[in-house]
Motif scaffolding. Structure first.
Motif, mmCIF file in Angstrom:
data_model
loop_
_atom_site.group_PDB
_atom_site.id
_atom_site.type_symbol
_atom_site.label_atom_id
_atom_site.label_comp_id
_atom_site.label_asym_id
_atom_site.label_seq_id
_atom_site.Cartn_x
_atom_site.Cartn_y
_atom_site.Cartn_z
ATOM 1 N N PHE A 1 -31.723 17.148 39.249
ATOM 2 C CA PHE A 1 -31.596 15.791 39.793
ATOM 3 C C PHE A 1 -32.276 15.749 41.149
ATOM 4 C CE2 PHE A 1 -29.276 13.029 42.770
ATOM 5 C CZ PHE A 1 -29.722 11.822 42.274
ATOM 6 N N LEU A 2 -33.162 14.745 41.352
ATOM 7 C CA LEU A 2 -33.955 14.671 42.577
ATOM 8 C C LEU A 2 -34.000 13.251 43.109
ATOM 9 C CD1 LEU A 2 -36.056 16.536 40.380
ATOM 10 C CD2 LEU A 2 -36.525 17.347 42.686
ATOM 11 N N MET A 3 -34.094 13.136 44.434
ATOM 12 C CA MET A 3 -34.281 11.847 45.104
ATOM 13 C C MET A 3 -35.270 12.035 46.252
ATOM 14 S SD MET A 3 -30.438 10.245 45.409
ATOM 15 C CE MET A 3 -31.103 8.700 46.055
ATOM 16 N N GLY A 4 -36.084 10.989 46.498
ATOM 17 C CA GLY A 4 -37.010 11.064 47.613
ATOM 18 C C GLY A 4 -37.971 9.898 47.621
ATOM 19 N N PRO A 5 -38.801 9.808 48.659
ATOM 20 C CA PRO A 5 -39.746 8.693 48.773
ATOM 21 C C PRO A 5 -40.979 8.872 47.903
ATOM 22 C CG PRO A 5 -39.958 10.138 50.667
ATOM 23 C CD PRO A 5 -38.812 10.670 49.850
ATOM 24 N N THR A 6 -41.466 7.759 47.346
ATOM 25 C CA THR A 6 -42.726 7.719 46.601
ATOM 26 C C THR A 6 -43.747 6.944 47.431
ATOM 27 O OG1 THR A 6 -41.724 7.859 44.412
ATOM 28 C CG2 THR A 6 -43.879 6.821 44.549
ATOM 29 N N TYR A 7 -44.904 7.541 47.654
ATOM 30 C CA TYR A 7 -45.958 6.935 48.464
ATOM 31 C C TYR A 7 -47.084 6.462 47.541
ATOM 32 C CZ TYR A 7 -43.518 9.220 52.300
ATOM 33 O OH TYR A 7 -42.557 9.617 53.190
ATOM 34 N N ILE A 8 -47.298 5.161 47.503
ATOM 35 C CA ILE A 8 -48.332 4.599 46.645
ATOM 36 C C ILE A 8 -49.706 4.848 47.267
ATOM 37 C CG2 ILE A 8 -49.223 2.498 45.576
ATOM 38 C CD1 ILE A 8 -46.423 1.356 45.713
ATOM 39 N N GLN A 9 -50.624 5.345 46.461
ATOM 40 C CA GLN A 9 -52.004 5.506 46.910
ATOM 41 C C GLN A 9 -52.913 4.465 46.291
ATOM 42 O OE1 GLN A 9 -53.574 9.443 46.411
ATOM 43 N NE2 GLN A 9 -55.694 8.760 46.602
ATOM 44 N N ASN A 10 -52.621 4.068 45.040
ATOM 45 C CA ASN A 10 -53.494 3.134 44.349
ATOM 46 C C ASN A 10 -52.684 2.362 43.315
ATOM 47 O OD1 ASN A 10 -56.085 2.060 44.038
ATOM 48 N ND2 ASN A 10 -56.412 3.236 42.175
ATOM 49 N N LEU A 11 -52.916 1.048 43.230
ATOM 50 C CA LEU A 11 -52.290 0.205 42.216
ATOM 51 C C LEU A 11 -53.271 -0.921 41.913
ATOM 52 C CD1 LEU A 11 -49.771 -0.316 40.514
ATOM 53 C CD2 LEU A 11 -48.826 -1.630 42.400
ATOM 54 N N ASP A 12 -53.980 -0.802 40.782
ATOM 55 C CA ASP A 12 -55.107 -1.683 40.472
ATOM 56 C C ASP A 12 -54.907 -2.438 39.172
ATOM 57 O OD1 ASP A 12 -56.440 -0.864 42.671
ATOM 58 O OD2 ASP A 12 -58.002 0.260 41.636
ATOM 59 N N ASP B 1 -45.965 -4.520 54.842
ATOM 60 C CA ASP B 1 -45.231 -3.730 55.829
ATOM 61 C C ASP B 1 -45.238 -2.235 55.522
ATOM 62 O OD1 ASP B 1 -44.635 -6.018 57.218
ATOM 63 O OD2 ASP B 1 -42.711 -6.328 56.221
ATOM 64 N N ARG B 2 -45.087 -1.855 54.225
ATOM 65 C CA ARG B 2 -44.993 -0.442 53.901
ATOM 66 C C ARG B 2 -45.544 -0.188 52.504
ATOM 67 N NH1 ARG B 2 -38.624 0.911 52.581
ATOM 68 N NH2 ARG B 2 -38.502 -0.232 50.645
ATOM 69 N N ASN B 3 -45.853 1.074 52.210
ATOM 70 C CA ASN B 3 -46.406 1.424 50.911
ATOM 71 C C ASN B 3 -45.597 2.535 50.237
ATOM 72 O OD1 ASN B 3 -47.192 3.456 52.673
ATOM 73 N ND2 ASN B 3 -49.040 3.938 51.518
ATOM 74 N N TYR B 4 -44.294 2.577 50.512
ATOM 75 C CA TYR B 4 -43.467 3.596 49.882
ATOM 76 C C TYR B 4 -42.122 3.001 49.484
ATOM 77 C CZ TYR B 4 -40.799 3.888 54.233
ATOM 78 O OH TYR B 4 -40.024 3.578 55.315
ATOM 79 N N ASN B 5 -41.441 3.719 48.603
ATOM 80 C CA ASN B 5 -40.109 3.330 48.175
ATOM 81 C C ASN B 5 -39.375 4.587 47.758
ATOM 82 O OD1 ASN B 5 -38.005 1.634 47.631
ATOM 83 N ND2 ASN B 5 -38.742 1.013 45.611
ATOM 84 N N TYR B 6 -38.043 4.550 47.788
ATOM 85 C CA TYR B 6 -37.258 5.710 47.395
ATOM 86 C C TYR B 6 -36.954 5.661 45.905
ATOM 87 C CZ TYR B 6 -36.731 6.932 52.261
ATOM 88 O OH TYR B 6 -36.991 7.303 53.546
ATOM 89 N N THR B 7 -37.133 6.794 45.224
ATOM 90 C CA THR B 7 -36.916 6.867 43.788
ATOM 91 C C THR B 7 -36.102 8.113 43.454
ATOM 92 O OG1 THR B 7 -38.984 8.082 43.447
ATOM 93 C CG2 THR B 7 -39.076 5.691 43.251
ATOM 94 N N SER B 8 -35.651 8.187 42.206
ATOM 95 C CA SER B 8 -34.923 9.361 41.728
ATOM 96 C C SER B 8 -35.458 9.752 40.358
ATOM 97 C CB SER B 8 -33.422 9.073 41.655
ATOM 98 O OG SER B 8 -33.167 7.988 40.786
ATOM 99 N N ALA B 9 -35.169 10.983 39.947
ATOM 100 C CA ALA B 9 -35.643 11.493 38.658
ATOM 101 C C ALA B 9 -34.680 12.556 38.168
ATOM 102 C CB ALA B 9 -37.055 12.073 38.787
ATOM 103 N N ILE B 10 -34.645 12.746 36.850
ATOM 104 C CA ILE B 10 -33.860 13.831 36.268
ATOM 105 C C ILE B 10 -34.732 14.596 35.271
ATOM 106 C CG2 ILE B 10 -31.629 12.702 36.566
ATOM 107 C CD1 ILE B 10 -31.662 12.071 33.581
ATOM 108 N N GLN B 11 -34.348 15.840 35.023
ATOM 109 C CA GLN B 11 -35.064 16.676 34.060
ATOM 110 C C GLN B 11 -34.062 17.607 33.401
ATOM 111 O OE1 GLN B 11 -38.823 18.539 35.295
ATOM 112 N NE2 GLN B 11 -38.069 20.464 34.453
ATOM 113 N N LEU B 12 -34.178 17.755 32.089
ATOM 114 C CA LEU B 12 -33.304 18.647 31.327
ATOM 115 C C LEU B 12 -34.156 19.713 30.657
ATOM 116 C CD1 LEU B 12 -30.497 19.347 30.141
ATOM 117 C CD2 LEU B 12 -31.038 17.800 28.241
ATOM 118 N N ASP B 13 -33.904 20.989 30.995
ATOM 119 C CA ASP B 13 -34.582 22.124 30.373
ATOM 120 C C ASP B 13 -33.666 22.739 29.325
ATOM 121 O OD1 ASP B 13 -36.520 21.633 32.205
ATOM 122 O OD2 ASP B 13 -36.507 23.611 33.134
#
Length: 326
Positions: free
Chosen positions: A100-111, A128-140
């Motif tokens: 389980f992870l959380m952190g900021p996502t920084y957009i570089q390109n959106l076309d 004003d800004r080009n980032y947002n906070y997101t989360s993700a999960i992964q199951l191995d």
């Protein structure tokens, strides 16, 4: 709402098993979906609430414990009944792991681009800004010593308002410079990976295999003179690979790659993980992600032939979280 629903469902599953736990999880999922459907939360907010509630119960709840995390509009608290286990659960060698992870996502390109070659770069909007906070999960899930399956869920969402920096045409509409635009961007990605161990040395393990990416994209762009709305569900088969580096006894690093590219579609997702194993059950995790995606999101027939509107995104994510072995 999602905190409380999944905390209760996790406790029911731990105490009473799947006969009661699975229906409880289904009901908790309905609660989470209702928050997204009502636009009260983004999908990654709901994913974070569900994951933290699950991990919280795995850490604290014992066979005779009754512990749940409750959150309301004006309060957050812990409801305790019985006794807390007080220790991290300690399993033997595990073949399943949850990240389980959380952190900021920084957009570089959106076309956005159309068949005529017109390009609408949403990233270049003055905002004003080009980032947002997101989360993700992964199951191995390790089938045996050589075969590994893992499922990764990583939703990205952002709302922003900005002004165009220059004049341009899109779908026959003239957009003046400095015009205010509202953008709602959603990109949900689910990767199902199968990897086979091809190299096992003292310092590194190398895996190679195939993966299926299921993606849902939803983009809404509005201005005074235009409104563009589209959504699409796509399937992309891709190459999957992984390197596991054994740095120290309790410190490991993973480099995971998903890749596919042709004239219309591109999918590239590179993850670099560092995991410090606290004990056999729990680890601290940091992750850096580079993500690029390109696809045709709207196709239509005209007198000049088949036309399409293309969508392309690129962004980086830096996140921290937990790894739980069970």
């Amino acid at each position: 709402h999602t905190f409380a629903a999944f905390s209760g469902a996790s406790y029911i599953y731990s105490r009473f098993g799947p006969s009661y736990g699975i229906p409880a999880y289904l009901l908790a999922g309905v609660v989470g979906y209702s928050r997204i459907d009502a636009r009260a939360h983004f999908a990654d907010d709901v994913l974070a609430g569900a994951s933290i509630a699950y991990l919280f119960n795995q850490y604290f709840v014992g066979e005779d414990s009754g512990v749940s995390l409750q959150a309301g509009k004006n309060q957050v608290g812990i409801n305790i009944q019985g006794k807390i286990d007080g220790k991290m659960k300690n399993h033997g060698r595990s073949n399943k792991s949850l990240y389980f992870l959380m952190g900021p996502t920084y957009i570089q390109n959106l076309d956005l681009s159309d068949s005529a070659g017109t390009n609408l770069n949403l990233y270049n909007l003055q905002r004003d800004r080009n980032y947002n906070y997101t989360s993700a999960i992964q199951l191995d899930y390790r089938l045996d010593q050589r075969n590994l399956i893992y499922l990764a869920l990583h939703p990205y969402e952002q709302l922003f308002t900005g002004n165009t920096s220059k004049d341009f045409y899109f779908e026959g509409t003239h957009i003046n410079s400095h015009q205010l635009m509202n953008v709602r961007w959603i990109e949900y990605n689910t990767d199902l990976n199968y990897n086979y161990l091809v190299l096992d040395s003292h310092f590194v393990e190398a895996y190679a295999g195939l993966a299926l990416n299921v993606n849902y994209s939803d983009l809404e762009v509005k201005s005074q003179s235009m409104r563009f709305v589209t959504n699409r569900v796509g399937l992309i088969g891709n190459f999957s690979g992984q390197l596991k580096f054994k740095i120290l006894k309790d410190l490991q690093s993973y480099l995971r790659l998903n890749w596919y590219n042709d004239s219309v579609t591109k999918y590239y997702n590179l993850k670099l993980d560092f995991v410090y194993q606290i004990n056999k059950s729990w680890g601290l995790l940091s992750r850096v992600v580079r993500h690029e995606q390109k696809m045709a999101i709207k196709e239509f027939d005209t007198s000049a032939g088949k036309q399409f509107i293309g969508y392309q995104s690129a962004f980086n994510t830096l996140s921290v979280g937990l790894k739980y072995n069970f």
